[in-house]
Design a protein around this motif. Structure first.
Motif, PDB file in Angstrom:
ATOM      1  N   PRO A 127     -65.939 -61.582  53.780  1.00 38.05           N
ATOM      2  CA  PRO A 127     -65.573 -61.839  55.165  1.00 38.05           C
ATOM      3  C   PRO A 127     -66.583 -61.244  56.125  1.00 38.05           C
ATOM      4  CG  PRO A 127     -64.200 -60.106  54.225  1.00 38.05           C
ATOM      5  CD  PRO A 127     -65.006 -60.683  53.101  1.00 38.05           C
ATOM      6  N   HIS A 128     -67.325 -60.228  55.691  1.00 41.56           N
ATOM      7  CA  HIS A 128     -68.372 -59.626  56.503  1.00 41.56           C
ATOM      8  C   HIS A 128     -69.311 -58.880  55.575  1.00 41.56           C
ATOM      9  CE1 HIS A 128     -65.535 -56.342  55.870  1.00 41.56           C
ATOM     10  NE2 HIS A 128     -66.543 -55.518  56.043  1.00 41.56           N
ATOM     11  N   GLU A 129     -70.477 -58.534  56.094  1.00 45.19           N
ATOM     12  CA  GLU A 129     -71.421 -57.785  55.281  1.00 45.19           C
ATOM     13  C   GLU A 129     -70.827 -56.421  54.940  1.00 45.19           C
ATOM     14  OE1 GLU A 129     -76.241 -57.106  55.361  1.00 45.19           O
ATOM     15  OE2 GLU A 129     -75.132 -57.004  57.239  1.00 45.19           O
ATOM     16  N   ILE A 130     -70.863 -56.078  53.674  1.00 49.58           N
ATOM     17  CA  ILE A 130     -70.252 -54.835  53.217  1.00 49.58           C
ATOM     18  C   ILE A 130     -71.113 -53.651  53.628  1.00 49.58           C
ATOM     19  CG2 ILE A 130     -69.516 -53.509  51.205  1.00 49.58           C
ATOM     20  CD1 ILE A 130     -69.039 -56.237  49.804  1.00 49.58           C
ATOM     21  N   LYS A 131     -70.503 -52.702  54.339  1.00 50.61           N
ATOM     22  CA  LYS A 131     -71.216 -51.508  54.799  1.00 50.61           C
ATOM     23  C   LYS A 131     -71.034 -50.381  53.784  1.00 50.61           C
ATOM     24  CE  LYS A 131     -69.069 -51.537  58.777  1.00 50.61           C
ATOM     25  NZ  LYS A 131     -68.662 -51.153  60.142  1.00 50.61           N
ATOM     26  N   VAL A 132     -72.148 -49.772  53.409  1.00 49.62           N
ATOM     27  CA  VAL A 132     -72.128 -48.758  52.358  1.00 49.62           C
ATOM     28  C   VAL A 132     -72.820 -47.488  52.838  1.00 49.62           C
ATOM     29  CG1 VAL A 132     -72.784 -48.217  49.976  1.00 49.62           C
ATOM     30  CG2 VAL A 132     -72.231 -50.577  50.606  1.00 49.62           C
ATOM     31  N   MET A 133     -72.274 -46.341  52.434  1.00 45.31           N
ATOM     32  CA  MET A 133     -72.919 -45.047  52.651  1.00 45.31           C
ATOM     33  C   MET A 133     -73.140 -44.400  51.294  1.00 45.31           C
ATOM     34  SD  MET A 133     -71.645 -41.837  55.000  1.00 45.31           S
ATOM     35  CE  MET A 133     -72.554 -40.279  55.025  1.00 45.31           C
ATOM     36  N   VAL A 134     -74.338 -43.850  51.085  1.00 45.43           N
ATOM     37  CA  VAL A 134     -74.699 -43.243  49.804  1.00 45.43           C
ATOM     38  C   VAL A 134     -74.824 -41.726  49.985  1.00 45.43           C
ATOM     39  CG1 VAL A 134     -76.387 -43.159  47.934  1.00 45.43           C
ATOM     40  CG2 VAL A 134     -75.943 -45.322  49.127  1.00 45.43           C
ATOM     41  N   VAL A 135     -74.098 -40.977  49.166  1.00 46.91           N
ATOM     42  CA  VAL A 135     -74.106 -39.516  49.261  1.00 46.91           C
ATOM     43  C   VAL A 135     -74.541 -38.929  47.922  1.00 46.91           C
ATOM     44  CG1 VAL A 135     -72.769 -37.448  49.787  1.00 46.91           C
ATOM     45  CG2 VAL A 135     -72.208 -39.623  50.911  1.00 46.91           C
ATOM     46  N   ASP A 136     -75.706 -38.283  47.914  1.00 53.88           N
ATOM     47  CA  ASP A 136     -76.241 -37.658  46.697  1.00 53.88           C
ATOM     48  C   ASP A 136     -77.253 -36.612  47.127  1.00 53.88           C
ATOM     49  OD1 ASP A 136     -77.977 -37.311  44.200  1.00 53.88           O
ATOM     50  OD2 ASP A 136     -76.431 -38.672  43.462  1.00 53.88           O
ATOM     51  N   ASP A 137     -77.299 -35.494  46.400  1.00 52.46           N
ATOM     52  CA  ASP A 137     -78.192 -34.416  46.823  1.00 52.46           C
ATOM     53  C   ASP A 137     -79.616 -34.560  46.270  1.00 52.46           C
ATOM     54  OD1 ASP A 137     -77.248 -33.885  44.234  1.00 52.46           O
ATOM     55  OD2 ASP A 137     -77.605 -31.737  44.439  1.00 52.46           O
ATOM     56  N   HIS A 138     -79.865 -35.555  45.431  1.00 48.94           N
ATOM     57  CA  HIS A 138     -81.225 -35.783  44.934  1.00 48.94           C
ATOM     58  C   HIS A 138     -81.885 -36.892  45.754  1.00 48.94           C
ATOM     59  CE1 HIS A 138     -79.337 -33.812  41.420  1.00 48.94           C
ATOM     60  NE2 HIS A 138     -80.544 -33.287  41.269  1.00 48.94           N
ATOM     61  N   PRO A 139     -82.874 -36.546  46.579  1.00 51.72           N
ATOM     62  CA  PRO A 139     -83.461 -37.536  47.505  1.00 51.72           C
ATOM     63  C   PRO A 139     -83.994 -38.797  46.825  1.00 51.72           C
ATOM     64  CG  PRO A 139     -84.189 -35.325  48.053  1.00 51.72           C
ATOM     65  CD  PRO A 139     -83.469 -35.217  46.748  1.00 51.72           C
TER      66      PRO A 139
ATOM     67  N   ALA B  61     -79.771 -55.932  47.604  1.00 48.55           N
ATOM     68  CA  ALA B  61     -78.722 -56.841  47.117  1.00 48.55           C
ATOM     69  C   ALA B  61     -77.900 -57.432  48.259  1.00 48.55           C
ATOM     70  CB  ALA B  61     -77.804 -56.098  46.152  1.00 48.55           C
ATOM     71  N   GLY B  62     -78.203 -57.065  49.488  1.00 48.38           N
ATOM     72  CA  GLY B  62     -77.518 -57.653  50.634  1.00 48.38           C
ATOM     73  C   GLY B  62     -76.475 -56.794  51.297  1.00 48.38           C
ATOM     74  N   PHE B  63     -76.296 -55.543  50.827  1.00 51.58           N
ATOM     75  CA  PHE B  63     -75.351 -54.636  51.469  1.00 51.58           C
ATOM     76  C   PHE B  63     -75.993 -54.016  52.708  1.00 51.58           C
ATOM     77  CE2 PHE B  63     -74.155 -54.582  46.957  1.00 51.58           C
ATOM     78  CZ  PHE B  63     -72.808 -54.900  47.047  1.00 51.58           C
ATOM     79  N   ASP B  64     -75.172 -53.627  53.644  1.00 54.61           N
ATOM     80  CA  ASP B  64     -75.634 -52.927  54.842  1.00 54.61           C
ATOM     81  C   ASP B  64     -75.480 -51.431  54.613  1.00 54.61           C
ATOM     82  OD1 ASP B  64     -76.317 -52.061  57.353  1.00 54.61           O
ATOM     83  OD2 ASP B  64     -74.512 -52.834  58.349  1.00 54.61           O
ATOM     84  N   VAL B  65     -76.581 -50.757  54.261  1.00 53.09           N
ATOM     85  CA  VAL B  65     -76.535 -49.316  54.026  1.00 53.09           C
ATOM     86  C   VAL B  65     -76.583 -48.622  55.387  1.00 53.09           C
ATOM     87  CG1 VAL B  65     -77.614 -47.346  52.888  1.00 53.09           C
ATOM     88  CG2 VAL B  65     -77.662 -49.596  51.787  1.00 53.09           C
ATOM     89  N   VAL B  66     -75.419 -48.178  55.848  1.00 49.10           N
ATOM     90  CA  VAL B  66     -75.297 -47.676  57.213  1.00 49.10           C
ATOM     91  C   VAL B  66     -75.662 -46.202  57.350  1.00 49.10           C
ATOM     92  CG1 VAL B  66     -73.601 -49.394  57.931  1.00 49.10           C
ATOM     93  CG2 VAL B  66     -72.821 -47.272  56.850  1.00 49.10           C
ATOM     94  N   ALA B  67     -75.658 -45.457  56.223  1.00 49.61           N
ATOM     95  CA  ALA B  67     -75.978 -44.029  56.294  1.00 49.61           C
ATOM     96  C   ALA B  67     -76.190 -43.474  54.893  1.00 49.61           C
ATOM     97  CB  ALA B  67     -74.855 -43.251  56.989  1.00 49.61           C
TER      98      ALA B  67
END
Length: 231
Positions: free
Chosen positions: A13-25, A38-44
């Motif tokens: 229904p809309h572009e999926i917004k994703v946030m990735v949290v990991d301490d290894h840069p 892959a088409g996801f919106d990585v917002v943060a």
């Protein structure tokens, strides 16, 4: 690029917004890059627990891809705080640990799914998409463990108020709820009932609203308390 966009438009229904949290840069950047490609919106992104809790509300992700071993605040605490404040948030734990205790603690904190870091890029992409759709996604071999935890939780008093005057569910909503309690994914339920994946989602959302529950864990607990998993 255009082909992927067309596929997303047809299925989401809309572009999926994703946030990735990991301490290894390097790992964090690689995951974010794969998901964006892959088409996801990585917002943060965030590199520690406090930063994740601070940034997530403003970023407004649909799915939080979360490592458990974080500096400043454990991943399970991050999950508990964010899901508690934002019940619609889906959390997919992406961890190097396959220890049963870690998996169960993640589920109890509100995680929707649990994937090991040994998973391939396509497996991660599929897991994020399914998590956004409301499916419980687990590395093979862990699903049975989690269903067992749902059953154990059902033996404890539910934190959400009394169900003495529980709203009436339709026959179809009850049928979907019964299959959720048996551990079936939304895709499997759709195939079993010969209805669309979206229709299954709608029934689950309607049931959550009627019962004043917040997530799949509470929904399965409710169903098991009433013996629907054995029906």
């Amino acid at each position: 690029m255009s082909e992927r966009t067309d596929v997303n438009a047809a299925n989401e229904p809309h572009e999926i917004k994703v946030m990735v949290v990991d301490d290894h840069p390097m790992w964090r950047d690689a995951v974010a890059r794969d998901l964006a490609a892959a088409g996801f919106d990585v917002v943060a992104t965030a590199g520690d627990g406090p930063e994740a809790v601070r940034r997530a509300p403003a970023a407004g992700p649909d799915v939080l891809v979360l490592d458990l071993n974080l500096p400043g605040m454990p991943g399970v605490q991050v999950c508990k705080e964010l899901v508690g404040a934002h019940p619609a948030l889906r959390v997919l734990v992406l961890s190097a640990s396959g220890e049963h205790a870690d998996v169960l603690e993640a589920v109890k904190s509100g995680a929707t799914g649990y994937l090991l870091k040994s998973a391939g890029a396509q497996e991660l992409i599929d897991a994020v998409r399914r998590t956004a759709a409301g499916d419980a996604v687990f590395t093979p071999g862990l699903a049975g463990l989690v269903l067992g935890e749902y059953r154990r939780l059902a033996a404890d008093p539910a934190p959400t108020a009394s169900h003495e005057t529980a709203p009436r569910l339709t026959d179809r909503e009850t049928e979907v709820l019964r299959l959720v309690a048996k551990g079936l994914s939304y895709k499997q339920i759709a195939e079993r009932l010969v209805i669309s994946h979206r229709t299954v989602q709608n029934h689950v959302q309607n049931t959550l609203g009627k019962l004043q529950l917040h997530n799949r864990v509470e929904l399965v607990r409710y169903a098991i308390e009433r013996g629907l998993d054995d029906a």
